[in-house]
Design a protein around this motif. Structure first.
Motif, PDB file in Angstrom:
ATOM      1  N   PRO A  74       4.805  12.082 -24.800  1.00 50.00           N
ATOM      2  CA  PRO A  74       5.966  11.188 -24.950  1.00 50.00           C
ATOM      3  C   PRO A  74       7.297  11.915 -24.737  1.00 50.00           C
ATOM      4  N   GLU A  75       7.361  13.178 -25.158  1.00 49.13           N
ATOM      5  CA  GLU A  75       8.594  13.958 -24.942  1.00 49.13           C
ATOM      6  C   GLU A  75       8.809  14.246 -23.454  1.00 49.13           C
ATOM      7  N   VAL A  76       7.713  14.602 -22.756  1.00 53.87           N
ATOM      8  CA  VAL A  76       7.804  14.837 -21.304  1.00 53.87           C
ATOM      9  C   VAL A  76       8.284  13.572 -20.606  1.00 53.87           C
ATOM     10  N   GLU A  77       7.717  12.435 -21.003  1.00 53.60           N
ATOM     11  CA  GLU A  77       8.079  11.166 -20.355  1.00 53.60           C
ATOM     12  C   GLU A  77       9.543  10.823 -20.602  1.00 53.60           C
ATOM     13  N   GLN A  78      10.026  11.097 -21.823  1.00 54.43           N
ATOM     14  CA  GLN A  78      11.446  10.828 -22.126  1.00 54.43           C
ATOM     15  C   GLN A  78      12.349  11.730 -21.293  1.00 54.43           C
ATOM     16  N   LEU A  79      11.915  13.004 -21.158  1.00 56.94           N
ATOM     17  CA  LEU A  79      12.662  13.966 -20.325  1.00 56.94           C
ATOM     18  C   LEU A  79      12.772  13.442 -18.890  1.00 56.94           C
ATOM     19  N   CYS A  80      11.674  12.909 -18.386  1.00 56.59           N
ATOM     20  CA  CYS A  80      11.662  12.383 -17.004  1.00 56.59           C
ATOM     21  C   CYS A  80      12.588  11.180 -16.885  1.00 56.59           C
ATOM     22  N   ARG A  81      12.516  10.271 -17.859  1.00 54.23           N
ATOM     23  CA  ARG A  81      13.388   9.078 -17.803  1.00 54.23           C
ATOM     24  C   ARG A  81      14.855   9.483 -17.883  1.00 54.23           C
ATOM     25  N   ASP A  82      15.154  10.448 -18.790  1.00 56.74           N
ATOM     26  CA  ASP A  82      16.545  10.912 -18.943  1.00 56.74           C
ATOM     27  C   ASP A  82      17.025  11.567 -17.654  1.00 56.74           C
ATOM     28  N   HIS A  83      16.150  12.354 -17.027  1.00 59.83           N
ATOM     29  CA  HIS A  83      16.533  13.015 -15.784  1.00 59.83           C
ATOM     30  C   HIS A  83      16.776  11.975 -14.692  1.00 59.83           C
ATOM     31  N   GLY A  84      15.933  10.961 -14.671  1.00 63.83           N
ATOM     32  CA  GLY A  84      16.118   9.881 -13.712  1.00 63.83           C
ATOM     33  C   GLY A  84      17.469   9.203 -13.903  1.00 63.83           C
ATOM     34  N   THR A  85      17.798   8.888 -15.147  1.00 66.16           N
ATOM     35  CA  THR A  85      19.089   8.247 -15.447  1.00 66.16           C
ATOM     36  C   THR A  85      20.241   9.127 -14.957  1.00 66.16           C
ATOM     37  N   ALA A  86      20.136  10.437 -15.231  1.00 65.10           N
ATOM     38  CA  ALA A  86      21.203  11.368 -14.813  1.00 65.10           C
ATOM     39  C   ALA A  86      21.328  11.419 -13.295  1.00 65.10           C
ATOM     40  N   GLN A  87      20.225  11.211 -12.599  1.00 67.96           N
ATOM     41  CA  GLN A  87      20.225  11.274 -11.130  1.00 67.96           C
ATOM     42  C   GLN A  87      20.417   9.893 -10.488  1.00 67.96           C
ATOM     43  N   GLY A  88      20.531   8.855 -11.322  1.00 66.83           N
ATOM     44  CA  GLY A  88      20.783   7.514 -10.797  1.00 66.83           C
ATOM     45  C   GLY A  88      19.552   6.836 -10.233  1.00 66.83           C
ATOM     46  N   ILE A  89      18.378   7.204 -10.733  1.00 68.06           N
ATOM     47  CA  ILE A  89      17.159   6.519 -10.302  1.00 68.06           C
ATOM     48  C   ILE A  89      16.396   6.009 -11.526  1.00 68.06           C
ATOM     49  N   GLU A  90      15.472   5.086 -11.267  1.00 70.22           N
ATOM     50  CA  GLU A  90      14.577   4.604 -12.327  1.00 70.22           C
ATOM     51  C   GLU A  90      13.318   5.459 -12.334  1.00 70.22           C
ATOM     52  N   VAL A  91      12.882   5.874 -13.513  1.00 67.23           N
ATOM     53  CA  VAL A  91      11.626   6.609 -13.646  1.00 67.23           C
ATOM     54  C   VAL A  91      10.710   5.825 -14.586  1.00 67.23           C
ATOM     55  N   ILE A  92       9.545   5.485 -14.093  1.00 64.68           N
ATOM     56  CA  ILE A  92       8.539   4.779 -14.899  1.00 64.68           C
ATOM     57  C   ILE A  92       7.368   5.742 -15.087  1.00 64.68           C
ATOM     58  N   CYS A  93       6.870   5.855 -16.312  1.00 64.24           N
ATOM     59  CA  CYS A  93       5.810   6.825 -16.616  1.00 64.24           C
ATOM     60  C   CYS A  93       4.518   6.113 -17.001  1.00 64.24           C
ATOM     61  N   ALA A  94       3.404   6.709 -16.599  1.00 59.38           N
ATOM     62  CA  ALA A  94       2.094   6.176 -16.975  1.00 59.38           C
ATOM     63  C   ALA A  94       1.100   7.326 -17.081  1.00 59.38           C
ATOM     64  N   GLN A  95       0.054   7.105 -17.881  1.00 63.52           N
ATOM     65  CA  GLN A  95      -1.005   8.127 -18.016  1.00 63.52           C
ATOM     66  C   GLN A  95      -2.331   7.416 -18.198  1.00 63.52           C
ATOM     67  N   SER A  96      -3.377   7.972 -17.582  1.00 61.15           N
ATOM     68  CA  SER A  96      -4.719   7.460 -17.843  1.00 61.15           C
ATOM     69  C   SER A  96      -5.723   8.601 -17.785  1.00 61.15           C
ATOM     70  N   ASN A  97      -6.776   8.432 -18.565  1.00 63.90           N
ATOM     71  CA  ASN A  97      -7.889   9.385 -18.523  1.00 63.90           C
ATOM     72  C   ASN A  97      -8.967   8.943 -17.546  1.00 63.90           C
ATOM     73  N   HIS A  98      -8.739   7.797 -16.871  1.00 63.57           N
ATOM     74  CA  HIS A  98      -9.787   7.184 -16.053  1.00 63.57           C
ATOM     75  C   HIS A  98      -9.427   7.218 -14.569  1.00 63.57           C
ATOM     76  N   GLU A  99     -10.334   7.733 -13.766  1.00 68.48           N
ATOM     77  CA  GLU A  99     -10.063   7.907 -12.337  1.00 68.48           C
ATOM     78  C   GLU A  99      -9.701   6.568 -11.672  1.00 68.48           C
ATOM     79  N   GLY A 100     -10.482   5.525 -11.966  1.00 71.69           N
ATOM     80  CA  GLY A 100     -10.242   4.225 -11.341  1.00 71.69           C
ATOM     81  C   GLY A 100      -8.895   3.646 -11.735  1.00 71.69           C
ATOM     82  N   ALA A 101      -8.489   3.867 -12.981  1.00 65.66           N
ATOM     83  CA  ALA A 101      -7.184   3.369 -13.437  1.00 65.66           C
ATOM     84  C   ALA A 101      -6.057   4.104 -12.709  1.00 65.66           C
ATOM     85  N   LEU A 102      -6.279   5.380 -12.421  1.00 65.37           N
ATOM     86  CA  LEU A 102      -5.274   6.146 -11.662  1.00 65.37           C
ATOM     87  C   LEU A 102      -5.205   5.632 -10.224  1.00 65.37           C
ATOM     88  N   VAL A 103      -6.371   5.331  -9.639  1.00 62.20           N
ATOM     89  CA  VAL A 103      -6.402   4.736  -8.292  1.00 62.20           C
ATOM     90  C   VAL A 103      -5.625   3.418  -8.307  1.00 62.20           C
TER      91      VAL A 103
END
Ligand code: CA2
Length: 147
Positions: A29-58
């Protein structure tokens, strides 16, 4: 607005809870917040997701087409095994930056091969959590260079 998907694969939900000597002490969750904050600073949207399942990643890679402009992908151990993820990236035609917290080339031989690398625009590994912002900057630069 440019939108980037940061997609994490198997076991990365455990970040910060075990093996801090390899993967650091920051939680997902901290990594994801860091990414969103960095996106905001750079003027882009960052959406985060995680899965343990190969098919869900596909599925997440397929769904990124039309919804996002590029993907930062830490495919975890599927990096070294998954032709399905390789094919999914080819299918989306979106730019993907491959990311690893650890330096996979300084670790066991089975981590040296990546099925993601041939279909990624580039790879960042070995810089820990900072790699996520490095990868976002690389993708932003790539997207800016294309427009
Ligand atoms: O270095 C990376 O980011 C990896 O993608 C991490 C994967 C590994 O299989 C790859 O070879 C390299 C493993 C993620 C496991 O994450 C954990 C985090 C904390 C505790 C246990 C596992």
């Amino acid at each position: 607005m440019t939108s980037v998907l940061v997609l994490n694969g198997p076991n990365l939900n455990l970040l910060g809870t075990r093996q801090p000597e390899i993967y650091g002490a920051t939680t997902l969750p901290e990594v994801e917040q860091l990414c969103r904050d960095h996106g905001t600073a750079q003027g882009i949207e960052v959406i985060c997701a995680q899965s343990n399942h190969e098919g869900a990643l596909v599925d997440a890679i397929h769904a990124a087409k039309g919804a996002h402009d590029g993907i930062v992908l830490n495919a975890g151990a599927y990096t070294h095994t998954s032709i399905a993820l390789h094919d999914a990236i080819l299918g989306t035609e979106l730019p993907v930056v491959e990311l690893h917290l650890s330096n996979i080339h300084a670790r066991e031989a089975f981590r040296h091969h990546s099925y993601i690398a041939p279909v990624a625009i580039g790879m960042i590994c070995g810089f820990g959590v900072s790699g996520y912002t490095l990868a976002l900057d690389a993708l932003i630069g790539h997207l800016g260079a294309r427009t």
